[in-house]
Design a protein around this motif. Structure first.
Motif, PDB file in Angstrom:
ATOM      1  N   GLY A  81      -8.311 -34.140   5.918  1.00 11.66           N
ATOM      2  CA  GLY A  81      -8.660 -32.532   5.584  1.00 11.66           C
ATOM      3  C   GLY A  81      -9.265 -32.205   4.319  1.00 11.66           C
ATOM      4  O   GLY A  81      -9.394 -33.212   3.506  1.00 11.66           O
ATOM      5  N   ASP A  82      -9.633 -31.086   4.061  1.00 11.22           N
ATOM      6  CA  ASP A  82     -10.354 -30.654   3.008  1.00 11.22           C
ATOM      7  C   ASP A  82      -9.400 -30.666   1.631  1.00 11.22           C
ATOM      8  O   ASP A  82      -8.097 -30.529   2.064  1.00 11.22           O
ATOM      9  CB  ASP A  82     -10.872 -29.293   2.917  1.00 11.22           C
ATOM     10  CG  ASP A  82     -12.052 -29.126   4.040  1.00 11.22           C
ATOM     11  OD1 ASP A  82     -12.583 -30.172   4.250  1.00 11.22           O
ATOM     12  OD2 ASP A  82     -12.315 -28.214   4.483  1.00 11.22           O
ATOM     13  N   THR A  83      -9.976 -31.193   0.386  1.00 17.09           N
ATOM     14  CA  THR A  83      -9.007 -30.658  -0.725  1.00 17.09           C
ATOM     15  C   THR A  83      -8.958 -29.358  -0.941  1.00 17.09           C
ATOM     16  O   THR A  83      -9.969 -28.649  -1.286  1.00 17.09           O
ATOM     17  CB  THR A  83      -9.445 -31.656  -1.713  1.00 17.09           C
ATOM     18  OG1 THR A  83      -9.532 -32.944  -1.531  1.00 17.09           O
ATOM     19  CG2 THR A  83      -8.457 -31.476  -3.050  1.00 17.09           C
ATOM     20  N   VAL A  84      -7.744 -28.781  -0.944  1.00 17.36           N
ATOM     21  CA  VAL A  84      -7.757 -27.495  -1.309  1.00 17.36           C
ATOM     22  C   VAL A  84      -7.004 -27.223  -2.526  1.00 17.36           C
ATOM     23  O   VAL A  84      -5.923 -27.724  -2.964  1.00 17.36           O
ATOM     24  CB  VAL A  84      -6.728 -26.874  -0.199  1.00 17.36           C
ATOM     25  CG1 VAL A  84      -6.439 -25.351  -0.218  1.00 17.36           C
ATOM     26  CG2 VAL A  84      -7.321 -27.159   1.421  1.00 17.36           C
ATOM     27  N   GLN A  99       2.692 -30.030  16.010  1.00 18.44           N
ATOM     28  CA  GLN A  99       1.184 -30.548  16.662  1.00 18.44           C
ATOM     29  C   GLN A  99       0.432 -29.610  16.362  1.00 18.44           C
ATOM     30  O   GLN A  99      -0.844 -29.468  17.175  1.00 18.44           O
ATOM     31  CB  GLN A  99       1.260 -30.902  18.078  1.00 18.44           C
ATOM     32  CG  GLN A  99       2.287 -32.173  18.295  1.00 18.44           C
ATOM     33  CD  GLN A  99       1.841 -33.326  17.837  1.00 18.44           C
ATOM     34  OE1 GLN A  99       0.461 -33.951  18.007  1.00 18.44           O
ATOM     35  NE2 GLN A  99       2.549 -34.116  17.067  1.00 18.44           N
ATOM     36  N   SER A 100       0.432 -28.761  15.255  1.00 16.70           N
ATOM     37  CA  SER A 100      -0.663 -27.971  14.963  1.00 16.70           C
ATOM     38  C   SER A 100      -0.218 -27.478  13.383  1.00 16.70           C
ATOM     39  O   SER A 100       0.672 -28.029  12.952  1.00 16.70           O
ATOM     40  CB  SER A 100      -0.642 -26.619  15.831  1.00 16.70           C
ATOM     41  OG  SER A 100       0.724 -25.708  15.553  1.00 16.70           O
ATOM     42  N   ALA A 101      -1.277 -26.463  12.846  1.00 18.07           N
ATOM     43  CA  ALA A 101      -1.159 -26.241  11.577  1.00 18.07           C
ATOM     44  C   ALA A 101      -0.123 -24.741  11.581  1.00 18.07           C
ATOM     45  O   ALA A 101       0.021 -24.118  10.374  1.00 18.07           O
ATOM     46  CB  ALA A 101      -2.432 -25.767  10.957  1.00 18.07           C
ATOM     47  N   GLU A 102       0.229 -24.382  12.514  1.00 12.66           N
ATOM     48  CA  GLU A 102       1.133 -23.016  12.679  1.00 12.66           C
ATOM     49  C   GLU A 102       2.576 -23.584  12.478  1.00 12.66           C
ATOM     50  O   GLU A 102       3.372 -23.614  13.114  1.00 12.66           O
ATOM     51  CB  GLU A 102       1.113 -22.570  14.091  1.00 12.66           C
ATOM     52  CG  GLU A 102      -0.336 -22.063  14.534  1.00 12.66           C
ATOM     53  CD  GLU A 102      -0.810 -20.944  13.591  1.00 12.66           C
ATOM     54  OE1 GLU A 102      -0.164 -20.083  13.300  1.00 12.66           O
ATOM     55  OE2 GLU A 102      -1.812 -21.043  13.139  1.00 12.66           O
ATOM     56  N   LEU A 111      -4.474 -29.353   6.332  1.00 14.81           N
ATOM     57  CA  LEU A 111      -4.221 -29.720   7.785  1.00 14.81           C
ATOM     58  C   LEU A 111      -5.065 -29.089   8.702  1.00 14.81           C
ATOM     59  O   LEU A 111      -5.630 -29.812   9.925  1.00 14.81           O
ATOM     60  CB  LEU A 111      -2.658 -29.248   7.994  1.00 14.81           C
ATOM     61  CG  LEU A 111      -2.225 -29.727   9.601  1.00 14.81           C
ATOM     62  CD1 LEU A 111      -2.268 -31.184   9.631  1.00 14.81           C
ATOM     63  CD2 LEU A 111      -0.710 -29.213   9.461  1.00 14.81           C
ATOM     64  N   GLN A 112      -5.194 -27.685   8.824  1.00 14.02           N
ATOM     65  CA  GLN A 112      -6.282 -27.445   9.580  1.00 14.02           C
ATOM     66  C   GLN A 112      -7.380 -27.831   9.686  1.00 14.02           C
ATOM     67  O   GLN A 112      -7.999 -28.038  10.897  1.00 14.02           O
ATOM     68  CB  GLN A 112      -6.385 -25.659   9.493  1.00 14.02           C
ATOM     69  CG  GLN A 112      -7.026 -25.034  10.544  1.00 14.02           C
ATOM     70  CD  GLN A 112      -6.380 -25.207  12.051  1.00 14.02           C
ATOM     71  OE1 GLN A 112      -5.261 -24.774  12.219  1.00 14.02           O
ATOM     72  NE2 GLN A 112      -7.135 -25.703  13.048  1.00 14.02           N
ATOM     73  N   ILE A 151      -7.416 -31.132  11.603  1.00 12.42           N
ATOM     74  CA  ILE A 151      -7.330 -30.872  12.999  1.00 12.42           C
ATOM     75  C   ILE A 151      -8.507 -30.594  13.684  1.00 12.42           C
ATOM     76  O   ILE A 151      -8.964 -31.004  14.660  1.00 12.42           O
ATOM     77  CB  ILE A 151      -6.095 -29.801  13.269  1.00 12.42           C
ATOM     78  CG1 ILE A 151      -4.912 -30.501  12.892  1.00 12.42           C
ATOM     79  CG2 ILE A 151      -6.169 -29.206  14.558  1.00 12.42           C
ATOM     80  CD1 ILE A 151      -3.636 -29.190  12.842  1.00 12.42           C
ATOM     81  N   ASP A 152      -9.213 -29.604  12.914  1.00 10.16           N
ATOM     82  CA  ASP A 152     -10.573 -29.499  13.219  1.00 10.16           C
ATOM     83  C   ASP A 152     -11.787 -30.399  13.183  1.00 10.16           C
ATOM     84  O   ASP A 152     -12.102 -30.547  14.359  1.00 10.16           O
ATOM     85  CB  ASP A 152     -11.035 -28.261  12.340  1.00 10.16           C
ATOM     86  CG  ASP A 152     -10.500 -26.753  12.541  1.00 10.16           C
ATOM     87  OD1 ASP A 152      -9.861 -26.580  13.574  1.00 10.16           O
ATOM     88  OD2 ASP A 152     -10.811 -26.061  11.447  1.00 10.16           O
ATOM     89  N   ALA A 153     -11.596 -31.260  12.416  1.00  7.63           N
ATOM     90  CA  ALA A 153     -12.185 -32.643  12.442  1.00  7.63           C
ATOM     91  C   ALA A 153     -12.149 -33.415  13.473  1.00  7.63           C
ATOM     92  O   ALA A 153     -12.855 -34.166  13.924  1.00  7.63           O
ATOM     93  CB  ALA A 153     -12.009 -33.278  11.202  1.00  7.63           C
ATOM     94  N   ALA A 154     -10.672 -33.502  13.985  1.00 13.63           N
ATOM     95  CA  ALA A 154     -10.074 -34.329  15.152  1.00 13.63           C
ATOM     96  C   ALA A 154     -10.543 -33.602  16.480  1.00 13.63           C
ATOM     97  O   ALA A 154     -10.174 -34.383  17.447  1.00 13.63           O
ATOM     98  CB  ALA A 154      -8.632 -34.472  14.800  1.00 13.63           C
ATOM     99  N   GLN A 155     -10.812 -32.433  16.295  1.00 13.55           N
ATOM    100  CA  GLN A 155     -11.135 -31.529  17.779  1.00 13.55           C
ATOM    101  C   GLN A 155      -9.845 -31.387  18.805  1.00 13.55           C
ATOM    102  O   GLN A 155      -9.817 -31.627  19.644  1.00 13.55           O
ATOM    103  CB  GLN A 155     -12.542 -32.039  18.366  1.00 13.55           C
ATOM    104  CG  GLN A 155     -13.703 -31.951  17.461  1.00 13.55           C
ATOM    105  CD  GLN A 155     -14.615 -32.455  18.306  1.00 13.55           C
ATOM    106  OE1 GLN A 155     -14.751 -33.260  19.252  1.00 13.55           O
ATOM    107  NE2 GLN A 155     -15.955 -32.448  17.799  1.00 13.55           N
ATOM    108  N   LEU A 156      -8.746 -31.113  17.771  1.00 12.52           N
ATOM    109  CA  LEU A 156      -7.458 -30.735  18.757  1.00 12.52           C
ATOM    110  C   LEU A 156      -7.174 -29.582  18.956  1.00 12.52           C
ATOM    111  O   LEU A 156      -7.732 -28.613  18.535  1.00 12.52           O
ATOM    112  CB  LEU A 156      -6.263 -31.191  17.731  1.00 12.52           C
ATOM    113  CG  LEU A 156      -6.191 -32.928  17.609  1.00 12.52           C
ATOM    114  CD1 LEU A 156      -4.988 -33.450  16.794  1.00 12.52           C
ATOM    115  CD2 LEU A 156      -6.165 -33.904  18.937  1.00 12.52           C
TER     116      LEU A 156
END
Length: 136
Positions: free
Chosen positions: A51-54, A106-109, A127-128, A131-136
């Motif tokens: 994930g991106d470094t936030v 199994q999500s960022a929620e 995390l989001q 998850i976006d990079a993994a296309q989940l």
């Protein structure tokens, strides 16, 4: 005369204490917690996505997930707020809870951890992006 000496001495002591007080600079030191495979690489357990470094008020946060069969199977947090006793305590207690919630949801929620609001927010954003990079 003794009053003046006492007053001067207490003023000097007060100034010394004031100038020697150290405040937090708000900067963080990143620490590697686990050896992590490069992003989008294939491992025996699946593919990893970084994930991106936030940047948060308390320090940077970055999440790496491992995905197998369309599910998040592992989560690591190689970058998190650390470098002071306060940050180490907060991260040490909050990150395992966030990882456990991620694997369950199994999500960022996921919910924020009480007392670790900034770390939790940065964790969810990173995390989001993983998850976006993994296309989940």
């Amino acid at each position: 005369m003794p009053r003046i000496i006492l007053w001067m001495l207490s003023t000097v002591v007060g100034l010394v204490l004031l100038f020697s007080y150290r405040t937090s600079t708000g900067q963080s030191t990143t620490t590697e917690t686990v050896a992590v495979a490069p992003a989008e690489s294939t491992t025996a357990d699946g593919e990893t996505y970084t994930g991106d470094t936030v940047q948060t008020q308390e320090g940077d946060v970055q999440v790496v997930i491992t995905v197998a069969d369309g599910k998040i199977t592992a989560v690591s947090v190689p970058v998190y707020p650390s470098g002071s006793q306060k940050h180490d305590e907060i991260s040490g207690s909050a990150i395992p809870v966030l990882v456990e919630e991620t694997l369950a949801a199994q999500s960022a929620e996921i919910d924020s951890v009480s007392g670790a609001t900034y770390t939790s927010g940065g964790y969810r954003q990173s995390l989001q992006s993983a998850i976006d990079a993994a296309q989940l």
